[in-house]
Design a protein around this motif. Structure first.
Motif, PDB file in Angstrom:
ATOM      1  N   GLU A  26       5.916   4.017 -18.940  1.00  0.00           N
ATOM      2  CA  GLU A  26       5.768   5.465 -19.145  1.00  0.00           C
ATOM      3  C   GLU A  26       6.186   6.286 -17.918  1.00  0.00           C
ATOM      4  N   PRO A  27       7.429   6.131 -17.492  1.00  0.00           N
ATOM      5  CA  PRO A  27       7.864   6.902 -16.317  1.00  0.00           C
ATOM      6  C   PRO A  27       7.803   8.406 -16.538  1.00  0.00           C
ATOM      7  N   GLU A  28       7.836   8.829 -17.804  1.00  0.00           N
ATOM      8  CA  GLU A  28       7.785  10.258 -18.081  1.00  0.00           C
ATOM      9  C   GLU A  28       6.469  10.898 -17.648  1.00  0.00           C
ATOM     10  N   ARG A  29       5.448  10.071 -17.411  1.00  0.00           N
ATOM     11  CA  ARG A  29       4.170  10.608 -16.919  1.00  0.00           C
ATOM     12  C   ARG A  29       4.290  11.152 -15.510  1.00  0.00           C
ATOM     13  N   GLY A  30       5.262  10.668 -14.761  1.00  0.00           N
ATOM     14  CA  GLY A  30       5.426  11.117 -13.388  1.00  0.00           C
ATOM     15  C   GLY A  30       4.292  10.638 -12.496  1.00  0.00           C
ATOM     16  N   PHE A  31       4.075  11.365 -11.407  1.00  0.00           N
ATOM     17  CA  PHE A  31       3.067  10.989 -10.423  1.00  0.00           C
ATOM     18  C   PHE A  31       2.180  12.190 -10.115  1.00  0.00           C
ATOM     19  N   ASP A  32       0.927  11.892  -9.869  1.00  0.00           N
ATOM     20  CA  ASP A  32      -0.051  12.954  -9.626  1.00  0.00           C
ATOM     21  C   ASP A  32      -0.116  13.363  -8.154  1.00  0.00           C
ATOM     22  N   TRP A  33       0.250  12.448  -7.264  1.00  0.00           N
ATOM     23  CA  TRP A  33       0.191  12.724  -5.833  1.00  0.00           C
ATOM     24  C   TRP A  33       1.369  12.074  -5.139  1.00  0.00           C
ATOM     25  N   PHE A  34       1.791  12.689  -4.036  1.00  0.00           N
ATOM     26  CA  PHE A  34       2.899  12.167  -3.232  1.00  0.00           C
ATOM     27  C   PHE A  34       2.452  12.082  -1.776  1.00  0.00           C
ATOM     28  N   ILE A  35       2.699  10.931  -1.146  1.00  0.00           N
ATOM     29  CA  ILE A  35       2.285  10.692   0.233  1.00  0.00           C
ATOM     30  C   ILE A  35       3.487  10.211   1.039  1.00  0.00           C
ATOM     31  N   THR A  36       3.687  10.818   2.196  1.00  0.00           N
ATOM     32  CA  THR A  36       4.694  10.332   3.129  1.00  0.00           C
ATOM     33  C   THR A  36       4.080  10.308   4.524  1.00  0.00           C
ATOM     34  N   GLY A  37       4.899  10.128   5.555  1.00  0.00           N
ATOM     35  CA  GLY A  37       4.379  10.055   6.913  1.00  0.00           C
ATOM     36  C   GLY A  37       3.914  11.406   7.432  1.00  0.00           C
ATOM     37  N   ASN A  38       3.172  11.383   8.527  1.00  0.00           N
ATOM     38  CA  ASN A  38       2.675  12.612   9.157  1.00  0.00           C
ATOM     39  C   ASN A  38       3.766  13.226  10.038  1.00  0.00           C
ATOM     40  N   TYR A  39       4.753  13.776   9.372  1.00  0.00           N
ATOM     41  CA  TYR A  39       5.863  14.417  10.069  1.00  0.00           C
ATOM     42  C   TYR A  39       5.612  15.927  10.168  1.00  0.00           C
TER      43      TYR A  39
END
Length: 306
Positions: free
Chosen positions: A216-229
């Protein structure tokens, strides 16, 4: 008679849980005796950076994760003083797991999260151990804490989690997919001219592989995390991953600085503790270096009621 072979058994689900971390002491970046930082101080402050973490200890000291005794340890580090081998021995003693075999992952700069997770998952599924302790530990070994890639300030830190097969009977994150794009031949002069386009292309290629391999990729993502830039860099990476800015989660960039590859794990633990996650919610993690970009797709799993 038929040539059909029986279907291979599905690989067990892999879950992350039991997070722990240790940070150096907080230091106001304005007080650092660091020409690289002081030369960019106004810009760094404008980008939301206030403190970094500084440790005098040469090796990480982590409490043992609460869960099954792991059968292996995977350590990711870019530190060279002391040697990675010595860092591994010190880690095994301090956890303590002094008789547990360890594996070192390195070479991806601040993007070691996904390669280390791959290594932990491989050990877990091929050697049938009860769990793998996945650890990230780095202490500054360069002359300056300023990092031009990401426009940020480096911190000393360590973080860990347990990687187990199947739901652990407690809240966890199921690993849905991991995808990495690499451009090792991107030379410094080309990074100035092609950097933004290269990163967008690389991240979106990895995102395409993620979406083609998760249900179900159409659900997408609820949160996005990357580095502390810096704030500008984080907004750019959020756009590259085709995520809305309001879904980007970065509560520690001002207080923690950039904790190498531990950023993603520390932030994921904070998101869990924040109470914003419920069963089935999905999180997309981006771990990057100057020549590699890795996405990890996770799904929150709560244990079934007894």
């Amino acid at each position: 008679m038929t040539n059909d072979l029986p279907a291979a058994p599905a690989a067990p689900e892999v879950h992350l849980h039991s997070f722990a971390h240790a940070l150096g002491d907080p230091v106001d970046i304005a007080l650092l005796d660091d020409p690289g930082v002081s030369g960019r101080l106004d810009a760094l402050t404008a980008e939301g950076l206030r403190h970094c973490r500084v440790s005098e200890r040469s090796a990480p000291h982590l409490a043992a994760a609460d869960g099954p005794v792991p059968g292996a340890v995977v350590l990711a580090t870019e530190s060279r003083t002391p040697s990675p081998t010595q860092i591994l021995w010190d880690t095994l003693r301090s956890v303590p797991l002094p008789r547990t075999p360890g594996l070192i992952v390195s070479g991806n700069g601040c993007g070691n999260f996904a390669p280390a997770l791959r290594a932990a998952r491989g050990v877990l599924l091929t050697e049938r151990v009860p769990g793998v302790l996945l650890t990230f530990a780095d202490r500054l070994t360069t002359p300056s804490r300023y990092m031009p890639d990401g426009d940020t300030v480096m911190s000393d830190s360590a973080a860990s989690c347990l990687v187990t097969a199947g739901p652990p009977g407690r809240p966890s994150f199921r690993v849905l997919a991991v995808a990495t794009s690499v451009q090792a031949d991107l030379v410094p002069e080309e990074r100035v001219l092609k950097g933004a386009r290269t990163i967008i292309k690389a991240v979106r290629e990895a995102l395409g592989r993620i979406n083609s391999s998760i249900p179900e990729p159409e659900r997408g993502f609820d949160w996005f995390i990357t580095g502390n830039y810096s704030a500008t860099t984080r907004r750019f990476l959020t756009t590259a991953a085709q995520m809305p800015e309001e879904k980007a989660y970065s509560p520690h960039h001002a207080t923690h600085g950039h904790c190498y590859s531990a950023d993603q794990l520390i932030t994921l633990a904070a998101l869990e503790a924040d109470g914003r996650l419920t069963h089935g919610r999905r999180v997309l993690l981006l771990a990057s270096s100057s020549r590699s970009w890795s996405l990890t797709a996770l799904e929150r799993v709560d244990p079934a009621p007894a």
